[in-house]
Design an enzyme around this catalytic site. Structure first.
Site: not given
Ligand code: KIV
Length: 272
Positions: A188, A52-53
């Protein structure tokens, strides 16, 4: 010394446990479209995450909270078309996992779009969600430490588990998500020593991002690996592999080799 050879057959969920047992480091990247997914897959990436990044690096939001299930399904379907070997993991967006029933609906849509596993943040009431999904044949990746969907409560994107109380809670949560049935755990922004302890205590592989070199694997956001300015502060754990490699495929190969050989992350890209 670890092996630097990528696997030559398509990844399945049970192979993740085999990799931990055999001491093979897992290489993971985020991707959001078919072409980058194809490039990462053919350069030997083991797991691709539609995170969700995407809300921050693709859609331009300040957090991951605005991302919807429909957004994620769209990107999962795009990415799935680019993969031939990597295992595809998809994030359950903010509040789509608030109840087991909502999570089942969202996870079903993500698996039908091509994901092999869903990722969700937190423990607590999410343990029931993990159990509910796993009992219904949906593989789950847990995510602890800095959980970006908690940004409002946390007051920012900060390293987690720095004192004894929060470190103890993180260790207990990590054991709990594994016992609930998660097959993988993303850690994280966690101090190196704590991530090492959790990794040693768990039967499932850990994937670090800002969690030091002792996790069973590593993940980076595509834009961070390639030095693309997404308009957000670049955390300490980020490394631009494109700057040295010169090509995108070369950057992925350099990242994958550095992870598999235990050279990335080093102390300069980790937290004490
Ligand atoms: O949303 C994302 O890309 C993530 C990663 C940073 C692990 O959760």
């Amino acid at each position: 010394m670890y092996t630097s050879t990528p696997q030559d057959k398509p990844w399945t969920v049970p192979m993740l446990a085999d990799a931990k047992r055999d001491g093979r480091k897992l290489v993971m990247l985020t991707a959001y479209d078919a072409s980058f997914a194809r490039t990462f897959d053919s350069a030997g990436t083991d797991l691709i995450l539609v995170g969700d990044s995407l809300g921050m690096v693709v859609q331009g939001h300040d957090s991951t909270l605005p991302v919807t299930v429909a957004d994620t399904v769209y990107h999962v379907a795009c990415v799935a078309r680019g993969l031939s070997k990597a295992l595809l993991v998809a994030d359950l967006p903010f509040q789509s996992d608030a109840t087991p029933e909502r999570a089942l609906d969202a996870a079903t849509a993500l698996l039908q779009a091509g994901a092999a596993m869903v990722k969700l943040e937190g423990a607590g009431h999410k343990l029931d969600v993990i159990r509910f999904l796993v009992e219904r044949e949906i593989p789950v990746c847990a995510h602890l430490g800095l959980t970006p969907q908690s940004v409002l409560r946390l007051g920012g994107y900060k390293v987690q588990g720095r004192d004894d109380a929060t470190a103890g809670k993180l260790r207990a949560d990590a054991r709990a998500v594994a016992e609930a049935g998660a097959a993988l755990l993303v850690l994280e922004c966690v101090p190196t020593g704590l991530a090492q302890t959790i990794t040693a205590e768990l039967p499932i592989p850990t994937i670090g991002i800002g969690a030091g070199p002792h996790c069973d694997g590593q993940v980076l956001v595509q834009h961070d690996l390639l030095g693309v300015n997404s308009g957000h502060r670049r955390p300490k754990f980020v490394k631009d592999f494109l700057a040295e490699a010169g090509t995108i495929a070369g950057a992925v190969t350099a990242y994958a080799s550095a992870v598999r050989e235990g050279r990335f992350p080093d102390a300069a890209h980790s937290y004490d």
